[in-house]
Motif scaffolding. Structure first.
Motif, PDB file in Angstrom:
ATOM      1  N   ALA A   1       0.832  -1.200   0.000  1.00  0.00           N
ATOM      2  CA  ALA A   1       0.000   0.000   0.000  1.00  0.00           C
ATOM      3  C   ALA A   1       0.872   1.259   0.000  1.00  0.00           C
ATOM      4  O   ALA A   1       0.563   2.251  -0.685  1.00  0.00           O
ATOM      5  CB  ALA A   1      -0.918  -0.008   1.211  1.00  0.00           C
TER       6      ALA A   1
ATOM      7  N   LYS B   1       1.030   4.141  -2.962  1.00  0.00           N
ATOM      8  CA  LYS B   1       0.705   5.529  -2.644  1.00  0.00           C
ATOM      9  C   LYS B   1       1.865   6.470  -2.955  1.00  0.00           C
ATOM     10  O   LYS B   1       1.671   7.589  -3.434  1.00  0.00           O
ATOM     11  CB  LYS B   1       0.376   5.667  -1.159  1.00  0.00           C
TER      12      LYS B   1
ATOM     13  N   LYS C   1      -5.859  -8.376  -3.233  1.00  0.00           N
ATOM     14  CA  LYS C   1      -7.313  -8.236  -3.343  1.00  0.00           C
ATOM     15  C   LYS C   1      -8.014  -8.880  -2.149  1.00  0.00           C
ATOM     16  O   LYS C   1      -9.024  -8.366  -1.650  1.00  0.00           O
ATOM     17  CB  LYS C   1      -7.799  -8.854  -4.648  1.00  0.00           C
TER      18      LYS C   1
ATOM     19  N   PHE D   1      -7.340  -6.168   0.730  1.00  0.00           N
ATOM     20  CA  PHE D   1      -7.915  -4.826   0.607  1.00  0.00           C
ATOM     21  C   PHE D   1      -9.271  -4.803  -0.102  1.00  0.00           C
ATOM     22  O   PHE D   1      -9.954  -3.782  -0.093  1.00  0.00           O
ATOM     23  CB  PHE D   1      -6.945  -3.906  -0.146  1.00  0.00           C
TER      24      PHE D   1
ATOM     25  N   VAL E   1      -9.730  -4.900  -3.288  1.00  0.00           N
ATOM     26  CA  VAL E   1      -9.564  -4.409  -4.657  1.00  0.00           C
ATOM     27  C   VAL E   1      -8.194  -4.839  -5.168  1.00  0.00           C
ATOM     28  O   VAL E   1      -7.316  -5.199  -4.380  1.00  0.00           O
ATOM     29  CB  VAL E   1      -9.675  -2.861  -4.720  1.00  0.00           C
ATOM     30  N   THR E   2      -7.986  -4.767  -6.462  1.00  0.00           N
ATOM     31  CA  THR E   2      -6.681  -5.094  -7.033  1.00  0.00           C
ATOM     32  C   THR E   2      -5.706  -3.961  -6.747  1.00  0.00           C
ATOM     33  O   THR E   2      -6.127  -2.819  -6.444  1.00  0.00           O
ATOM     34  CB  THR E   2      -6.781  -5.291  -8.554  1.00  0.00           C
ATOM     35  N   PRO E   3      -4.402  -4.205  -6.859  1.00  0.00           N
ATOM     36  CA  PRO E   3      -3.432  -3.123  -6.645  1.00  0.00           C
ATOM     37  C   PRO E   3      -3.651  -1.926  -7.576  1.00  0.00           C
ATOM     38  O   PRO E   3      -3.535  -0.776  -7.143  1.00  0.00           O
ATOM     39  CB  PRO E   3      -2.085  -3.808  -6.911  1.00  0.00           C
TER      40      PRO E   3
ATOM     41  N   ASP F   1      -6.481  -0.947  -9.026  1.00  0.00           N
ATOM     42  CA  ASP F   1      -7.688  -0.213  -8.607  1.00  0.00           C
ATOM     43  C   ASP F   1      -7.405   0.597  -7.342  1.00  0.00           C
ATOM     44  O   ASP F   1      -7.925   1.709  -7.178  1.00  0.00           O
ATOM     45  CB  ASP F   1      -8.832  -1.199  -8.342  1.00  0.00           C
ATOM     46  N   TYR F   2      -6.595   0.030  -6.450  1.00  0.00           N
ATOM     47  CA  TYR F   2      -6.239   0.743  -5.221  1.00  0.00           C
ATOM     48  C   TYR F   2      -5.477   2.021  -5.563  1.00  0.00           C
ATOM     49  O   TYR F   2      -5.750   3.086  -5.021  1.00  0.00           O
ATOM     50  CB  TYR F   2      -5.383  -0.169  -4.340  1.00  0.00           C
ATOM     51  N   ARG F   3      -4.504   1.914  -6.498  1.00  0.00           N
ATOM     52  CA  ARG F   3      -3.722   3.086  -6.904  1.00  0.00           C
ATOM     53  C   ARG F   3      -4.618   4.102  -7.609  1.00  0.00           C
ATOM     54  O   ARG F   3      -4.509   5.309  -7.364  1.00  0.00           O
ATOM     55  CB  ARG F   3      -2.569   2.637  -7.792  1.00  0.00           C
TER      56      ARG F   3
ATOM     57  N   SER G   1      -7.706   4.643  -7.139  1.00  0.00           N
ATOM     58  CA  SER G   1      -8.617   5.283  -6.189  1.00  0.00           C
ATOM     59  C   SER G   1      -7.954   6.416  -5.434  1.00  0.00           C
ATOM     60  O   SER G   1      -8.629   7.277  -4.876  1.00  0.00           O
ATOM     61  CB  SER G   1      -9.151   4.250  -5.187  1.00  0.00           C
ATOM     62  N   LEU G   2      -6.618   6.403  -5.429  1.00  0.00           N
ATOM     63  CA  LEU G   2      -5.901   7.456  -4.723  1.00  0.00           C
ATOM     64  C   LEU G   2      -5.840   8.740  -5.542  1.00  0.00           C
ATOM     65  O   LEU G   2      -5.471   9.783  -5.021  1.00  0.00           O
ATOM     66  CB  LEU G   2      -4.472   6.987  -4.379  1.00  0.00           C
TER      67      LEU G   2
END
Length: 538
Positions: free
Chosen positions: A494, A498, A524, A527, A529-531, A533-535, A537-538
């Protein structure tokens, strides 16, 4: 009960198998779950796994490779391979990898239950053979001389054993002595000519002396051999009759054979032995007392005055000034401290003070004997732990003046207070040491995420056994090492997503994952979500 390890990179498969199979009914006590071959190895090193059920196709390391590694660690482990591919080549490789069975996915409950039941039965049969009465009997017979000698050494040292337990042990070790039997003791000291031998050489000489004694005494008596802590040879010789005439003739015969043994050692082993022969006593109550008297008499014969043969009269009714029996009978107080057996050490002190109060409460010498033994033991354990005793118990508690020692309650309170202070200090030190080990392990994992962070590698770093480290970590932190490692990797992933422009594959490599798709699956799962999608979303 046995333990099973389920291994598959598909978490749903592992979780489903753990739930849907009635493991307890099959004799499985505990089920462990691993979602990669690497995690499986960590579990295998940390726990006593009997049965492994693993998928063949997994990223990074296949099930076939995993079985090879596990078999090298513990050859008796049963392994079952699960695969969705029915090609003959896989079956052939499975057989070559020493897999116990090979099942096609999706495997039915019935097939898996039947396989597990059969393998559990095989495990039970194999361990039954290992622990069988025949094998145990064979091992016992191989070690009879040593076991017999150890029992005699215990009796010489005053080790307490109830009559039934002693009789059972004598029967098991095939020693022809029973409580109430008459016996004489023979104490032999190897003199100067034998002192030139190294350990192995003197062992052979002593063995030869025992063989000679068996040959000389064996035709008329039962003989039990041993060696004491002073390197003296001890023989208990069973006397069958208690009549006065038999005793007189038996004594003459024993003295004659003792002289023959002494002469044979001189002639064939080219050395002299000093021999003491006791009068008759009853087994086993008098063994320690007779032995103490024999030692006293042996000390009177200085080395250099070689070749003595002396009969020692041990008078049962004679009153001797003696040391406290509870102070010196095994286990010794210092040994209990060294082993960390605190409760037993406290019980030992209770026994010592009970005997001191009843028998020697007015004897300054016996009071001092107890005092200096206890303070010496406390100094010993403190210094062996790298500490000064005064730093543990304080200057005021360090010494107890003689007038205060004569008050038994005050004396006992002083001893127990010192014991509790030492226990608390060493327990605290152990906790601090454990905390330091945990921090070392965590730092190693944080710094080496992209390298080898297997349980074995971490254990090597902190110089501990993998199984012990795993249990210590769980005890101190409440979680498994694999859980911490997984959480650490997720937190780091994470952070990279970020705060860096690293690609997903690069992050995967930085975290030590050898397969990108597996990393994405684990991310996934954690969290939701996939990595990517996580990125995003930021």
């Amino acid at each position: 009960m046995y333990q099973v390890l389920l291994v598959d990179d598909e978490t749903s498969v592992v979780d489903a198998l753990a739930i849907r199979i009635p493991w307890q009914e099959l004799g499985i006590d505990q089920v462990f779950k691993a979602y990669s071959a690497y995690e499986a190895i960590e579990w295998f090193q940390a726990e006593n796994i009997d049965l492994v059920i693993t998928d063949i196709r997994m990223p990074g390391m296949t099930g076939l490779e995993l079985i090879g590694k596990l078999k090298a660690l513990k050859s008796r482990t049963k392994c079952v391979l699960l695969t969705g591919f029915a090609e003959f080549e896989y079956a052939k490789q499975a057989l070559q990898s020493e897999a116990s069975d090979y099942l096609l996915k999706p495997v039915s409950n019935e097939d898996l239950i039947a396989t597990v039941r059969r393998l559990v039965e095989e495990l039970a049969e194999e361990w039954e053979e290992v622990s069988s009465f025949q094998r145990a009997s064979y091992t016992l017979k191989e070690n009879l001389p040593l076991l017999r000698a150890n029992l005699l050494t215990d009796l010489l040292g005053g080790f307490k054993m109830n009559t039934d337990s002693l009789s059972e042990k004598l029967h098991l070790l095939e020693i022809p002595f029973r409580p109430g039997d008459g016996y004489c003791m023979l104490l032999l000291r190897m003199e100067d000519e034998f002192l030139k031998y190294e350990n192995y050489g003197i062992d052979l000489i002593e063995y030869a002396v025992f063989n000679m004694a068996e040959e000389i005494f064996g035709a008329d008596f039962h003989v039990w051999f041993g060696k004491d802590t002073h390197a003296y040879l001890v023989l208990l010789i069973k006397v069958d009759s208690n009549s006065a005439q038999a005793l007189d003739s038996g004594r003459a015969l024993l003295e004659s054979k003792a002289a023959e043994l002494q002469s044979s050692v001189k002639q064939y082993l080219k050395g002299t032995v000093t021999v003491l022969l006791s009068n008759q006593s009853l087994f086993p109550s008098g063994v320690a007392e007779v032995y103490d008297t024999m030692l006293l008499e042996m000390r009177k014969i200085a080395r250099g005055h070689n070749g003595f043969l002396k009969t020692v009269e041990v008078q049962a009714n004679k009153v001797y000034i003696q040391s406290l029996q509870s102070l010196y009978e095994p286990p010794m107080f210092s040994q209990l401290l060294e082993a960390g057996r605190w409760e037993e050490a406290g019980e030992k002190l209770d026994q010592i003070f009970a005997e001191l109060s009843v028998k020697w409460g007015d004897s300054v010498e016996h009071i001092n004997e107890v005092y200096y033994t206890i303070i010496s033991a406390y100094n010993y354990i403190a210094h062996k732990s790298g500490k000064q005793l005064v730093d543990i118990i304080g200057l005021k508690q360090m010494e107890l003046e003689l007038p205060q020692r004569r008050f038994m309650d005050r004396f006992r309170e002083w001893a127990l207070s010192g014991l509790n202070a030492i226990r608390d200090e060493l327990d605290r030190e152990n906790r601090n040491a454990n905390t330091a080990i945990i921090k070392q392990a965590q730092q190693f994992m944080e710094e080496r995420l992209s390298d080898d962070v297997s349980l074995q590698a971490i254990a090597n770093h902190v110089y501990l056994n993998p199984g012990y480290l795993s249990k210590l970590y769980k005890l101190e932190t409440g979680e498994n090492i694999s859980d911490y490692l997984y959480r650490l990797r997720m937190d780091k992933s994470a952070f990279y997503l970020k705060n860096s422009n690293h690609k997903i594959q690069e992050i995967c490599e930085l975290l030590g994952y050898q397969n990108t798709s597996y990393f994405i699956k684990m991310f996934k799962k954690h969290f939701g979500v996939t990595p990517q999608d996580y990125r995003n979303s930021l």
